[in-house]
Design an enzyme around this catalytic site. Structure first.
Site, PDB file in Angstrom:
ATOM      1  CG  ASN A   6      40.530 -11.660  13.585  1.00  8.65           C
ATOM      2  OD1 ASN A   6      39.814 -11.804  12.611  1.00  8.65           O
ATOM      3  ND2 ASN A   6      41.332 -12.604  14.014  1.00  8.65           N
ATOM      4  CG  ASP A   8      40.051 -13.975  10.758  1.00  5.77           C
ATOM      5  OD1 ASP A   8      40.825 -13.296  10.072  1.00  5.77           O
ATOM      6  OD2 ASP A   8      40.431 -14.761  11.658  1.00  5.77           O
ATOM      7  CG  HIS A   9      34.514 -14.220  12.158  1.00  8.53           C
ATOM      8  ND1 HIS A   9      34.527 -15.498  11.630  1.00  8.53           N
ATOM      9  CD2 HIS A   9      35.282 -14.254  13.264  1.00  8.53           C
ATOM     10  CE1 HIS A   9      35.265 -16.277  12.414  1.00  8.53           C
ATOM     11  NE2 HIS A   9      35.732 -15.556  13.407  1.00  8.53           N
ATOM     12  NE  ARG A  17      23.392 -15.823  -0.364  1.00 10.26           N
ATOM     13  CZ  ARG A  17      22.406 -14.952  -0.527  1.00 10.26           C
ATOM     14  NH1 ARG A  17      22.533 -13.955  -1.370  1.00 10.26           N
ATOM     15  NH2 ARG A  17      21.303 -15.091   0.148  1.00 10.26           N
ATOM     16  CG  HIS A  42      43.693 -17.337  11.378  1.00 13.60           C
ATOM     17  ND1 HIS A  42      43.200 -18.024  12.459  1.00 13.60           N
ATOM     18  CD2 HIS A  42      44.581 -18.167  10.787  1.00 13.60           C
ATOM     19  CE1 HIS A  42      43.763 -19.216  12.519  1.00 13.60           C
ATOM     20  NE2 HIS A  42      44.605 -19.332  11.500  1.00 13.60           N
ATOM     21  NE  ARG A  44      40.747 -22.030  10.436  1.00 16.13           N
ATOM     22  CZ  ARG A  44      40.827 -22.252  11.749  1.00 16.13           C
ATOM     23  NH1 ARG A  44      40.723 -21.252  12.603  1.00 16.13           N
ATOM     24  NH2 ARG A  44      40.990 -23.464  12.217  1.00 16.13           N
ATOM     25  NE  ARG A  48      37.500 -22.918   8.909  1.00 19.10           N
ATOM     26  CZ  ARG A  48      37.568 -23.495  10.124  1.00 19.10           C
ATOM     27  NH1 ARG A  48      36.991 -22.912  11.149  1.00 19.10           N
ATOM     28  NH2 ARG A  48      38.171 -24.637  10.307  1.00 19.10           N
ATOM     29  CG  HIS A  49      37.871 -16.902   7.910  1.00 17.22           C
ATOM     30  ND1 HIS A  49      39.217 -16.704   7.890  1.00 17.22           N
ATOM     31  CD2 HIS A  49      37.584 -17.498   9.102  1.00 17.22           C
ATOM     32  CE1 HIS A  49      39.739 -17.146   9.022  1.00 17.22           C
ATOM     33  NE2 HIS A  49      38.775 -17.662   9.785  1.00 17.22           N
ATOM     34  CD  GLU A  68      44.937 -14.538  14.518  1.00 19.03           C
ATOM     35  OE1 GLU A  68      44.319 -15.593  14.297  1.00 19.03           O
ATOM     36  OE2 GLU A  68      44.462 -13.608  15.142  1.00 19.03           O
ATOM     37  CB  THR A  98      37.415 -20.164  16.787  1.00 22.85           C
ATOM     38  OG1 THR A  98      38.338 -19.084  16.928  1.00 22.85           O
ATOM     39  CG2 THR A  98      37.011 -20.650  18.175  1.00 22.85           C
ATOM     40  CB  THR A  99      42.670 -20.281  17.284  1.00 25.70           C
ATOM     41  OG1 THR A  99      42.598 -19.729  15.975  1.00 25.70           O
ATOM     42  CG2 THR A  99      44.063 -20.819  17.526  1.00 25.70           C
ATOM     43  CD  GLU A 149      46.890 -12.528  20.209  1.00 25.10           C
ATOM     44  OE1 GLU A 149      47.562 -12.146  19.219  1.00 25.10           O
ATOM     45  OE2 GLU A 149      45.656 -12.696  20.188  1.00 25.10           O
ATOM     46  CG  HIS A 189      40.173 -17.013  21.333  1.00 25.29           C
ATOM     47  ND1 HIS A 189      40.440 -17.333  20.020  1.00 25.29           N
ATOM     48  CD2 HIS A 189      39.098 -17.732  21.690  1.00 25.29           C
ATOM     49  CE1 HIS A 189      39.573 -18.226  19.612  1.00 25.29           C
ATOM     50  NE2 HIS A 189      38.752 -18.483  20.597  1.00 25.29           N
ATOM     51  N   GLY A 190      37.904 -14.459  22.288  1.00 23.21           N
ATOM     52  CA  GLY A 190      36.657 -14.496  23.065  1.00 23.21           C
ATOM     53  C   GLY A 190      36.386 -13.232  23.859  1.00 23.21           C
ATOM     54  N   GLY A 211      38.061  -9.954  17.422  1.00 17.39           N
ATOM     55  CA  GLY A 211      37.413 -10.088  16.131  1.00 17.39           C
ATOM     56  C   GLY A 211      35.929 -10.363  16.201  1.00 17.39           C
ATOM     57  CG  HIS A 212      32.804 -14.112  16.767  1.00 14.70           C
ATOM     58  ND1 HIS A 212      31.740 -14.107  17.642  1.00 14.70           N
ATOM     59  CD2 HIS A 212      32.379 -14.794  15.666  1.00 14.70           C
ATOM     60  CE1 HIS A 212      30.742 -14.767  17.100  1.00 14.70           C
ATOM     61  NE2 HIS A 212      31.094 -15.193  15.908  1.00 14.70           N
TER      62      HIS A 212
HETATM   63  N1  PXP Z   1      44.065 -13.557  18.467  1.00 16.34           N
HETATM   64  C1  PXP Z   1      44.325 -14.765  17.895  1.00 16.34           C
HETATM   65  C2  PXP Z   1      45.740 -15.232  17.853  1.00 16.34           C
HETATM   66  C3  PXP Z   1      43.282 -15.529  17.339  1.00 16.34           C
HETATM   67  O1  PXP Z   1      43.551 -16.729  16.768  1.00 16.34           O
HETATM   68  C4  PXP Z   1      41.972 -15.000  17.326  1.00 16.34           C
HETATM   69  C5  PXP Z   1      40.879 -15.764  16.657  1.00 16.34           C
HETATM   70  O2  PXP Z   1      41.119 -15.850  15.301  1.00 16.34           O
HETATM   71  C6  PXP Z   1      41.772 -13.740  17.912  1.00 16.34           C
HETATM   72  C7  PXP Z   1      42.825 -13.058  18.493  1.00 16.34           C
HETATM   73  C8  PXP Z   1      40.422 -13.093  17.930  1.00 16.34           C
HETATM   74  O3  PXP Z   1      39.529 -13.880  18.645  1.00 16.34           O
HETATM   75  P1  PXP Z   1      37.997 -13.496  18.626  1.00 16.34           P
HETATM   76  O4  PXP Z   1      37.528 -13.594  17.212  1.00 16.34           O
HETATM   77  O5  PXP Z   1      37.389 -14.508  19.532  1.00 16.34           O
HETATM   78  O6  PXP Z   1      37.896 -12.089  19.154  1.00 16.34           O
END
Ligand code: PXP
Length: 236
Positions: A6, A8-9, A17, A42, A44, A48-49, A68, A98-99, A149, A189-190, A211-212
């Site tokens: 992922n 996103d970040h 910036r 994702h 959103r 935001r990203h 997403e 976050t979600t 998921e 997630h996480g 992702g994160h």
């Molecule tokens: N899967 C889904 C459906 C999510 O919403 C997210 C967070 O955007 C992730 C995976 C990835 O989560 P993380 O950034 O905590 O790894």
């Protein structure tokens, strides 16, 4: 087991910036080169990203793009125009960092059913981001999802071993339940390098979306190279 990265970040850092870098598409291509099996982004509602243009650029370069999204009209429009390989439907609240939880598919109603119908008609595969709960799995099947998921946030953030184990067992039980009914099973997630191993041991989980922690590790691991590059450019 497949890894969806992922990005996103990467876009979060760019949006801070409103600069042209770092580029989430470049990060996606580097991830695929390093062994990622798919890319997750994702879009959103508050943008935001990831931005609309990122989704179109990703679609051009990435075959296995998993977008997403919440079922908000402006995001649905982008998805139907870009046609990613798959969409993962998630709940979204503007204030959240976050979600925070899974989608309540069981109570999703007509709006969710309509949106899923539009994706299926456009040839886009649909996955549901849900909590590990058999009722949500059954509702996902009824609405035409080919995958679920499971939200691993409760496992990743559990304050103690007992609660973490309880979450893990729930995810394992529901993964079997979903796979027995013909769904593809993903989780995410996480997750990070310290907590991923137990989830990997669940045989029915075919894909992890992370992702994160990967973007955070990229900052740590990549910092020496970035500093060396700058010092080289500063040579007189
Ligand atoms: N899967 C889904 C459906 C999510 O919403 C997210 C967070 O955007 C992730 C995976 C990835 O989560 P993380 O950034 O905590 O790894």
């Amino acid at each position: 087991m497949r890894l969806g990265v992922n990005i996103d970040h990467v876009a979060t850092v760019r949006q801070q910036r409103h600069a042209g870098y770092p580029d989430p598409v470049e990060a996606a291509l580097l991830s695929l080169k390093a062994g990622a099996d798919s890319i997750v982004a994702h879009l959103r509602e508050d943008r935001r990203h990831v931005q609309d243009a990122d989704i179109f650029r990703l679609k051009e370069r990435v075959k296995r793009l998993n977008m997403e999204m919440a079922i908000s009209p402006s995001v649905i429009r982008v998805a139907l125009a870009a046609k990613p390989e798959r969409v993962t439907l998630v709940p979204e609240r503007r204030q959240e960092l976050t979600t925070e939880g899974g989608l309540d598919v069981a109570r999703g109603g007509a709006r969710l059913r309509r949106a899923i119908g539009r994706f299926l008609d456009a040839g886009i595969r649909v996955s549901m981001f849900i909590g590990a709960d058999e009722r949500q799995v059954e509702a996902s099947i009824r609405l035409g999802a080919i995958a679920v998921e499971f939200h691993t946030g409760g496992y990743a953030d559990a304050p103690n071993f007992r609660l973490r184990l309880r979450e893990l067992l729930r995810i394992a039980r529901c993964s079997r339940f979903a796979a027995d009914r013909g769904l593809e099973v993903a989780a995410g997630h996480g997750l990070n390098v310290s907590n991923v191993a137990a989830i990997v041991r669940i045989p029915e989980v075919e894909e992890l979306n992370i992702g994160h922690s990967i973007v955070a590790r990229a900052v740590a691991i990549g910092m020496p190279a970035a500093v060396r590059e700058m010092k080289n450019r500063m040579r007189r």
